[in-house]
Motif scaffolding. Structure first.
Motif, short mmCIF file in Angstrom:
data_model
loop_
_atom_site.label_atom_id
_atom_site.label_comp_id
_atom_site.label_asym_id
_atom_site.label_seq_id
_atom_site.Cartn_x
_atom_site.Cartn_y
_atom_site.Cartn_z
N MET A 132 -22.61 -11.58 -28.21
CA MET A 132 -21.53 -11.26 -27.28
C MET A 132 -21.79 -9.89 -26.65
SD MET A 132 -17.44 -10.73 -28.10
CE MET A 132 -17.37 -12.19 -29.11
N ARG A 133 -21.39 -9.73 -25.42
CA ARG A 133 -21.53 -8.47 -24.70
C ARG A 133 -20.17 -8.06 -24.15
NH1 ARG A 133 -24.28 -3.69 -23.50
NH2 ARG A 133 -23.19 -2.88 -21.71
N THR A 134 -19.81 -6.79 -24.33
CA THR A 134 -18.60 -6.24 -23.75
C THR A 134 -18.89 -4.80 -23.32
OG1 THR A 134 -16.20 -6.01 -24.05
CG2 THR A 134 -17.60 -5.29 -25.88
N GLN A 135 -17.96 -4.19 -22.61
CA GLN A 135 -18.16 -2.81 -22.20
C GLN A 135 -17.70 -1.83 -23.28
OE1 GLN A 135 -16.12 -3.58 -18.36
NE2 GLN A 135 -17.90 -2.63 -17.36
N VAL A 136 -16.52 -2.09 -23.86
CA VAL A 136 -16.00 -1.22 -24.91
C VAL A 136 -15.61 -2.08 -26.11
CG1 VAL A 136 -14.28 0.51 -25.56
CG2 VAL A 136 -15.11 0.40 -23.18
N CYS A 137 -16.18 -1.78 -27.27
CA CYS A 137 -15.80 -2.46 -28.51
C CYS A 137 -14.85 -1.53 -29.26
CB CYS A 137 -17.03 -2.77 -29.35
SG CYS A 137 -16.63 -3.71 -30.85
N ILE A 138 -13.65 -2.03 -29.54
CA ILE A 138 -12.62 -1.25 -30.21
C ILE A 138 -12.50 -1.75 -31.64
CG2 ILE A 138 -10.18 -0.62 -30.22
CD1 ILE A 138 -10.18 -1.24 -27.17
N ILE A 139 -12.67 -0.86 -32.60
CA ILE A 139 -12.55 -1.22 -34.01
C ILE A 139 -11.18 -0.76 -34.50
CG2 ILE A 139 -13.51 -0.94 -36.32
CD1 ILE A 139 -16.23 -0.43 -35.03
N GLY A 140 -10.32 -1.72 -34.82
CA GLY A 140 -8.96 -1.40 -35.27
C GLY A 140 -7.92 -1.89 -34.28
N SER A 141 -6.96 -2.69 -34.78
CA SER A 141 -5.93 -3.24 -33.88
C SER A 141 -4.54 -2.71 -34.20
CB SER A 141 -5.93 -4.77 -33.94
OG SER A 141 -5.56 -5.22 -35.23
N GLY A 142 -4.50 -1.43 -34.60
CA GLY A 142 -3.22 -0.75 -34.69
C GLY A 142 -2.78 -0.32 -33.31
N PRO A 143 -1.72 0.48 -33.21
CA PRO A 143 -1.23 0.88 -31.89
C PRO A 143 -2.28 1.56 -31.01
CG PRO A 143 0.41 1.38 -33.55
CD PRO A 143 -0.82 0.93 -34.29
N SER A 144 -3.12 2.45 -31.56
CA SER A 144 -4.09 3.15 -30.71
C SER A 144 -5.10 2.17 -30.13
CB SER A 144 -4.79 4.26 -31.48
OG SER A 144 -5.48 3.76 -32.61
N GLY A 145 -5.63 1.25 -30.96
CA GLY A 145 -6.58 0.27 -30.46
C GLY A 145 -5.97 -0.66 -29.44
N LEU A 146 -4.72 -1.07 -29.68
CA LEU A 146 -4.06 -1.99 -28.76
C LEU A 146 -3.71 -1.33 -27.43
CD1 LEU A 146 -1.76 -3.71 -31.39
CD2 LEU A 146 -3.53 -4.88 -30.05
N ALA A 202 -0.68 -12.43 -24.11
CA ALA A 202 -0.19 -12.97 -22.84
C ALA A 202 -1.11 -12.68 -21.67
CB ALA A 202 1.21 -12.43 -22.55
N THR A 203 -1.87 -11.57 -21.78
CA THR A 203 -2.76 -11.18 -20.67
C THR A 203 -4.22 -11.56 -20.93
OG1 THR A 203 -2.93 -8.95 -21.65
CG2 THR A 203 -1.26 -9.28 -19.93
N GLY A 204 -4.46 -12.31 -21.99
CA GLY A 204 -5.80 -12.84 -22.22
C GLY A 204 -6.78 -11.90 -22.89
N GLY A 205 -6.30 -10.83 -23.53
CA GLY A 205 -7.19 -9.91 -24.23
C GLY A 205 -7.78 -10.55 -25.48
N LYS A 206 -8.98 -10.17 -25.83
CA LYS A 206 -9.66 -10.77 -26.97
C LYS A 206 -9.56 -9.87 -28.19
CE LYS A 206 -14.03 -12.98 -28.36
NZ LYS A 206 -13.35 -14.25 -28.67
N THR A 207 -8.96 -10.40 -29.26
CA THR A 207 -8.87 -9.71 -30.54
C THR A 207 -9.41 -10.62 -31.62
OG1 THR A 207 -6.88 -8.50 -29.82
CG2 THR A 207 -7.37 -8.53 -32.18
N ILE A 208 -10.30 -10.12 -32.45
CA ILE A 208 -10.88 -10.90 -33.54
C ILE A 208 -10.36 -10.33 -34.86
CG2 ILE A 208 -13.02 -11.61 -34.68
CD1 ILE A 208 -14.42 -11.21 -31.93
N TYR A 209 -9.51 -11.09 -35.54
CA TYR A 209 -8.96 -10.68 -36.83
C TYR A 209 -9.85 -11.20 -37.97
CZ TYR A 209 -4.71 -9.62 -34.17
OH TYR A 209 -3.81 -9.12 -33.26
N ASP A 210 -9.61 -10.70 -39.18
CA ASP A 210 -10.36 -11.11 -40.37
C ASP A 210 -11.86 -10.95 -40.16
OD1 ASP A 210 -8.14 -11.90 -42.02
OD2 ASP A 210 -7.92 -13.66 -40.72
N ALA A 211 -12.23 -9.87 -39.47
CA ALA A 211 -13.65 -9.57 -39.24
C ALA A 211 -14.15 -8.71 -40.41
CB ALA A 211 -13.83 -8.86 -37.92
N ALA A 212 -14.96 -9.30 -41.26
CA ALA A 212 -15.42 -8.60 -42.46
C ALA A 212 -16.66 -7.76 -42.16
CB ALA A 212 -15.74 -9.61 -43.56
#
Length: 389
Positions: free
Chosen positions: A1-15, A114-124
């Protein structure tokens, strides 16, 4: 997979960062080691500075906050048998918003879906690689398969115990830390708040805080030794103790009930410098921790996101690196001011037996001065509502 920015963490700052990037047309993916329900089950603070409120509006996730959140124009200090109100609105022209972090996170998650953002949970085993090179990437495991995300930048929004800061511990990072000799025993209960604003109490038995999440849900805290265990505290024991530390009229008005959540949180001040390592950036709790006195944790994460997003937006729009190059310096300048404020409020409102009688008299003098000086109150109010970004 290729993206421009990979964000690690889906708390408020990451979201928040992810949504700002998506709104600007910058591709991003969020990874988290746990699932959505686990994240939403964490109980966190809920006092938002004006800057954090504006960021939530900017990403488009502030509708429910404005409908259900509580605007506070002040807060109270209780000490030496009296109460003094810090008039935030009158002294600074602005207020704070009380809205639970769990609800804020839910709003951000729903908006991302709702806006189509990609979040991957349970990523070990999420691991950043080669962030000091021109080709950084992140690996993770899911369902027994190892995946790789190539990217331009990595945003470490994964908290104090996350992998991002651990990955740079041998890269010249310097840690500054102060550990306080007590913790906060806190409970959440479905009872009406005892007061329409927060009350911070300095008492001979220790600090207490009357806070709230809504008009029907309250959050209360008392200072306890680090040796205390949460299972040693029954609900009745907690209610008895906090009422001892409050003015008589407040204690008499307090409604009690069974706790929904009960925990003891140790207090520390912590800052890591710098916050940038090549293409990896530390954001929020990954780079700093403040004592909860003054409610700066989430708000500092929001200002970090603001500075990082400005830099990334400039990079992709104008191919300039000035903003990302300045991220660490800009963020740390504000971080240290908030660290100073949180430390000062902690020192002002808690009991420190090791400081002796002299230290106690100085604390009492400081509170007396604060209550009689408009200048001192204005300084406290300016810091409480949040310094400008």
């Amino acid at each position: 997979m290729r993206t421009q920015v990979c964000i690690i963490g889906s708390g408020p700052s990451g979201l928040i960062l992810g949504q700002l990037l998506s709104n600007a047309g910058i591709d991003n993916v969020i990874l988290d080691r746990v699932d959505r329900d686990y994240i939403l089950g964490r109980i966190r603070a809920g006092v938002l500075e004006v800057g954090a409120v504006e960021l939530l509006d900017r990403v488009g996730a502030g509708v429910r906050m404005h409908k259900e959140g509580l605007i506070h124009d002040g807060f109270e200090l209780s000490f030496s048998g009296r109460r003094h109100r810090i008039r935030l609105k009158e002294l600074t022209g602005t207020s704070v918003m009380v809205y639970g972090q769990t609800e804020l996170t839910r709003d951000l998650m729903d908006h991302r879906d709702a806006t189509g953002g990609k979040t991957i949970y349970d990523a070990a085993n999420v691991t950043p690689h080669d962030f000091d090179s021109a080709k950084p990437y992140v690996t993770y495991e899911k369902d027994g398969v190892t995946h790789r995300i190539d990217c331009d930048f990595i945003a470490g929004c994964d908290g104090y115990h996350g992998v991002c800061r651990a990955s740079v511990q041998d890269k010249g990072i310097q840690n500054y830390e102060k550990v306080y000799p007590f913790g906060w025993l806190g409970i959440l209960a479905d009872v009406p708040p005892v007061h329409h604003e927060l009350i911070y109490a300095n008492h001979a038995r220790g600090f207490a805080l009357c806070s709230q999440r809504s008009l029907t849900r309250s959050r209360y805290y008392v200072q306890v030794p680090l040796t205390d265990k949460v299972e040693e505290w029954s609900d009745d024991a907690f209610w008895d103790e906090i009422r001892r530390r409050l003015p008589a009229d407040v204690a008499e008005a307090m409604q009690t009930g069974p706790s929904i959540e009960k925990s003891i949180a140790p207090l520390r001040s912590f800052v890591a410098e710098p916050l940038r390592f090549g293409s990896l950036f530390l954001v929020g709790d990954a780079g700093h921790i403040v004592p909860p006195t003054g409610a700066k944790g989430l708000n500092l994460a929001a200002s970090d996101v603001h500075y990082l997003f400005e830099g990334l937006q400039e990079f992709y729009a104008d191919k300039k690196t000035a903003g990302v190059d300045a991220y660490s310096q800009r963020a740390l300048s504000r971080i240290w001011k908030a660290e100073r404020f949180s430390w000062s409020m902690t020192m002002l409102m808690h009991r420190f037996p090791a400081e002796g009688e002299f230290g106690q008299k100085v604390q009492e003098a400081e509170l007396d001065y604060l209550s009689s000086s408009t200048a001192a109150q204005t300084s406290m109010a300016e810091n409480y509502v949040g310094l400008p970004y």
